[in-house]
Motif scaffolding. Structure first.
Motif, PDB file in Angstrom:
ATOM      1  N   LYS A   1       0.830  -1.207   0.000  1.00 60.70           N
ATOM      2  CA  LYS A   1       0.000   0.000   0.000  1.00 60.70           C
ATOM      3  C   LYS A   1       0.865   1.257   0.000  1.00 60.70           C
ATOM      4  CE  LYS A   1      -4.272  -1.834   1.962  1.00 60.70           C
ATOM      5  NZ  LYS A   1      -5.254  -1.755   3.065  1.00 60.70           N
ATOM      6  N   LYS A   2       1.999   1.215   0.698  1.00 61.24           N
ATOM      7  CA  LYS A   2       2.910   2.366   0.706  1.00 61.24           C
ATOM      8  C   LYS A   2       3.565   2.573  -0.654  1.00 61.24           C
ATOM      9  CE  LYS A   2       5.330   1.248   4.413  1.00 61.24           C
ATOM     10  NZ  LYS A   2       6.313   1.364   5.511  1.00 61.24           N
ATOM     11  N   SER A   3       3.621   1.514  -1.469  1.00 58.21           N
ATOM     12  CA  SER A   3       4.264   1.618  -2.790  1.00 58.21           C
ATOM     13  C   SER A   3       3.314   2.172  -3.844  1.00 58.21           C
ATOM     14  CB  SER A   3       4.796   0.250  -3.231  1.00 58.21           C
ATOM     15  OG  SER A   3       3.740  -0.609  -3.645  1.00 58.21           O
ATOM     16  N   LEU A   4       2.037   2.415  -3.458  1.00 57.52           N
ATOM     17  CA  LEU A   4       1.036   2.941  -4.383  1.00 57.52           C
ATOM     18  C   LEU A   4       0.586   4.324  -3.922  1.00 57.52           C
ATOM     19  CD1 LEU A   4      -1.234  -0.235  -4.724  1.00 57.52           C
ATOM     20  CD2 LEU A   4       0.559   0.500  -6.308  1.00 57.52           C
ATOM     21  N   GLY A   5       0.753   5.321  -4.783  1.00 58.62           N
ATOM     22  CA  GLY A   5       0.236   6.656  -4.508  1.00 58.62           C
ATOM     23  C   GLY A   5      -0.957   6.917  -5.407  1.00 58.62           C
ATOM     24  N   VAL A   6      -2.007   7.524  -4.843  1.00 58.41           N
ATOM     25  CA  VAL A   6      -3.235   7.761  -5.618  1.00 58.41           C
ATOM     26  C   VAL A   6      -3.560   9.247  -5.631  1.00 58.41           C
ATOM     27  CG1 VAL A   6      -5.660   7.157  -5.929  1.00 58.41           C
ATOM     28  CG2 VAL A   6      -4.096   5.498  -4.882  1.00 58.41           C
ATOM     29  N   VAL A   7      -3.774   9.782  -6.836  1.00 56.52           N
ATOM     30  CA  VAL A   7      -4.252  11.154  -7.008  1.00 56.52           C
ATOM     31  C   VAL A   7      -5.708  11.053  -7.439  1.00 56.52           C
ATOM     32  CG1 VAL A   7      -3.962  13.333  -8.246  1.00 56.52           C
ATOM     33  CG2 VAL A   7      -1.951  11.938  -7.691  1.00 56.52           C
TER      34      VAL A   7
ATOM     35  N   PRO B   1      -0.440  11.383   5.338  1.00 57.81           N
ATOM     36  CA  PRO B   1      -0.172   9.941   5.217  1.00 57.81           C
ATOM     37  C   PRO B   1       1.070   9.497   5.992  1.00 57.81           C
ATOM     38  CG  PRO B   1       0.286  11.075   3.150  1.00 57.81           C
ATOM     39  CD  PRO B   1      -0.413  12.050   4.028  1.00 57.81           C
ATOM     40  N   LEU B   2       2.016  10.403   6.198  1.00 58.66           N
ATOM     41  CA  LEU B   2       3.210  10.059   6.972  1.00 58.66           C
ATOM     42  C   LEU B   2       2.904  10.006   8.462  1.00 58.66           C
ATOM     43  CD1 LEU B   2       5.779  12.271   5.022  1.00 58.66           C
ATOM     44  CD2 LEU B   2       5.223   9.847   4.687  1.00 58.66           C
ATOM     45  N   GLU B   3       1.974  10.826   8.889  1.00 63.97           N
ATOM     46  CA  GLU B   3       1.535  10.769  10.281  1.00 63.97           C
ATOM     47  C   GLU B   3       0.823   9.446  10.560  1.00 63.97           C
ATOM     48  OE1 GLU B   3      -0.936  14.179  10.649  1.00 63.97           O
ATOM     49  OE2 GLU B   3       0.725  15.617  10.571  1.00 63.97           O
ATOM     50  N   LEU B   4       0.072   8.963   9.579  1.00 65.09           N
ATOM     51  CA  LEU B   4      -0.671   7.711   9.757  1.00 65.09           C
ATOM     52  C   LEU B   4       0.267   6.525   9.962  1.00 65.09           C
ATOM     53  CD1 LEU B   4      -3.543   8.054   7.116  1.00 65.09           C
ATOM     54  CD2 LEU B   4      -3.685   8.369   9.591  1.00 65.09           C
TER      55      LEU B   4
ATOM     56  N   ARG C   1       1.058  14.879  -1.913  1.00 66.12           N
ATOM     57  CA  ARG C   1       0.572  13.964  -0.872  1.00 66.12           C
ATOM     58  C   ARG C   1       0.670  12.512  -1.338  1.00 66.12           C
ATOM     59  NH1 ARG C   1      -5.585  14.517   0.678  1.00 66.12           N
ATOM     60  NH2 ARG C   1      -5.689  13.743  -1.464  1.00 66.12           N
ATOM     61  N   ALA C   2       0.331  12.256  -2.607  1.00 64.24           N
ATOM     62  CA  ALA C   2       0.407  10.894  -3.138  1.00 64.24           C
ATOM     63  C   ALA C   2       1.840  10.376  -3.178  1.00 64.24           C
ATOM     64  CB  ALA C   2      -0.212  10.843  -4.530  1.00 64.24           C
ATOM     65  N   LEU C   3       2.797  11.290  -3.273  1.00 69.22           N
ATOM     66  CA  LEU C   3       4.210  10.907  -3.329  1.00 69.22           C
ATOM     67  C   LEU C   3       4.855  10.815  -1.952  1.00 69.22           C
ATOM     68  CD1 LEU C   3       5.388  13.136  -6.326  1.00 69.22           C
ATOM     69  CD2 LEU C   3       5.088  10.649  -6.349  1.00 69.22           C
ATOM     70  N   ALA C   4       4.104  11.141  -0.904  1.00 68.22           N
ATOM     71  CA  ALA C   4       4.683  11.253   0.437  1.00 68.22           C
ATOM     72  C   ALA C   4       5.386   9.976   0.887  1.00 68.22           C
ATOM     73  CB  ALA C   4       3.603  11.645   1.442  1.00 68.22           C
ATOM     74  N   SER C   5       4.793   8.823   0.603  1.00 68.47           N
ATOM     75  CA  SER C   5       5.370   7.557   1.069  1.00 68.47           C
ATOM     76  C   SER C   5       6.398   6.987   0.102  1.00 68.47           C
ATOM     77  CB  SER C   5       4.259   6.526   1.308  1.00 68.47           C
ATOM     78  OG  SER C   5       3.574   6.250   0.096  1.00 68.47           O
ATOM     79  N   ASN C   6       6.837   7.809  -0.863  1.00 68.48           N
ATOM     80  CA  ASN C   6       7.852   7.405  -1.843  1.00 68.48           C
ATOM     81  C   ASN C   6       7.408   6.170  -2.635  1.00 68.48           C
ATOM     82  OD1 ASN C   6      10.318   7.812  -3.137  1.00 68.48           O
ATOM     83  ND2 ASN C   6      11.407   6.425  -1.773  1.00 68.48           N
ATOM     84  N   PRO C   7       6.240   6.256  -3.290  1.00 68.04           N
ATOM     85  CA  PRO C   7       5.685   5.083  -3.974  1.00 68.04           C
ATOM     86  C   PRO C   7       6.439   4.738  -5.254  1.00 68.04           C
ATOM     87  CG  PRO C   7       4.376   7.004  -4.485  1.00 68.04           C
ATOM     88  CD  PRO C   7       5.385   7.442  -3.459  1.00 68.04           C
ATOM     89  N   LYS C   8       6.278   3.489  -5.685  1.00 71.16           N
ATOM     90  CA  LYS C   8       6.807   3.049  -6.971  1.00 71.16           C
ATOM     91  C   LYS C   8       5.836   3.363  -8.099  1.00 71.16           C
ATOM     92  CE  LYS C   8       9.374  -0.964  -5.185  1.00 71.16           C
ATOM     93  NZ  LYS C   8       9.492  -2.451  -5.270  1.00 71.16           N
ATOM     94  N   VAL C   9       4.544   3.418  -7.739  1.00 68.90           N
ATOM     95  CA  VAL C   9       3.486   3.600  -8.737  1.00 68.90           C
ATOM     96  C   VAL C   9       2.603   4.766  -8.318  1.00 68.90           C
ATOM     97  CG1 VAL C   9       1.509   2.544  -9.908  1.00 68.90           C
ATOM     98  CG2 VAL C   9       3.484   1.127  -9.271  1.00 68.90           C
ATOM     99  N   LEU C  10       2.317   5.647  -9.274  1.00 71.97           N
ATOM    100  CA  LEU C  10       1.407   6.764  -9.046  1.00 71.97           C
ATOM    101  C   LEU C  10       0.178   6.563  -9.918  1.00 71.97           C
ATOM    102  CD1 LEU C  10       1.138   9.489  -7.535  1.00 71.97           C
ATOM    103  CD2 LEU C  10       2.094  10.590  -9.575  1.00 71.97           C
TER     104      LEU C  10
END
Length: 244
Positions: free
Chosen positions: A80-86, A105-108, A152-161
């Motif tokens: 889930k952290k590897s997926l960012g959703v806009v 999302p980083l606080e979560l 925000r979608a990129l916050a967790s450093n995802p592989k997929v946006l």
């Protein structure tokens, strides 16, 4: 990277409403893949399945060789952290500042506050909003809100946006700036991007691959330049005929 195999989604089995029907699609690491079709074709449902916001009725989705709907525990959390959703419509928290929206999302995931601050500052610079950090979504233009949503979608450093109609509410100039930003993210961060859209111009501008979806099925897919140069499906021909 992403392998979608025989994916189907039925929302009302009694009425047999099939949003997706035996969808097969492959997206490679580093691709910018556009999924295009008319309204109601199943584009957003496909994205929501990839994002694990919908559970398919049958079929599978593999990311890096792992069936995403079979994962549990830490493996599921890591995926889930590897997926960012806009999301279409931004989905920003109106009572939180721009900085706080990106940090959410980083606080979560309970990242330490000092690391959150550094990450948010980096993302604000990336999307060109460092001077808006303490403002609120209501104070921003549509394009600026979309930049916040991307950050925000990129916050967790995802592989997929995963981007659902990222330019649908924007004027042409702002659309070009958002597409330029997404292109830079793909090139500089190596993030694989999937864009749901009904706009041929968006696909032409940024996508190296395209999948045309029609009535829940993939009508055709391949390299954008090849599909648009010689469309084989009626759905692709119709979209190109309506491109003004």
């Amino acid at each position: 990277m992403i392998r979608i195999k025989n994916l189907s989604k039925t929302f009302d089995k009694s009425c047999n409403v099939d949003a997706l029907k035996n969808v097969n699609l492959s997206i490679e690491a580093g691709d910018v893949c556009g999924v295009i079709g008319m309204s109601g074709a199943g584009k957003s449902t496909l994205l929501r399945c990839i994002a694990m916001l919908e559970t398919p009725s049958s079929g599978s989705i593999e990311i890096d060789g792992r069936d995403i709907f079979s994962l549990k525990g830490k493996e599921l959390l890591d995926l889930k952290k590897s997926l960012g959703v806009v999301f279409q419509g931004y989905n920003l928290l109106m009572q939180r500042s721009i900085r706080q929206n990106i940090a959410f999302p980083l606080e979560l995931i309970k990242m330490p506050k000092d690391q959150i601050a550094k990450r948010v500052d980096k993302l604000l610079r990336l999307v060109g909003l460092s001077d808006k950090a303490e403002e609120y979504p209501s104070q921003l233009s549509g394009g600026q809100r979309q930049r916040v949503a991307i950050a925000r979608a990129l916050a967790s450093n995802p592989k997929v946006l995963l981007c659902d109609e990222p330019t649908s509410a924007l004027d042409p100039l702002t659309t070009r700036s958002i597409l330029k930003l997404l292109r830079e993210i793909n090139h500089t961060l190596g993030v694989t991007i999937v864009i749901i859209t009904h706009e041929i111009g968006v696909v032409r501008s940024i996508c190296n691959k395209v999948a045309v979806i029609d009535a829940g099925e993939i009508a055709e897919s391949g390299l954008t330049k090849e599909v648009f140069a010689a469309p084989q499906s009626q759905a692709a021909k119709q979209l190109l005929d309506n491109d003004f």
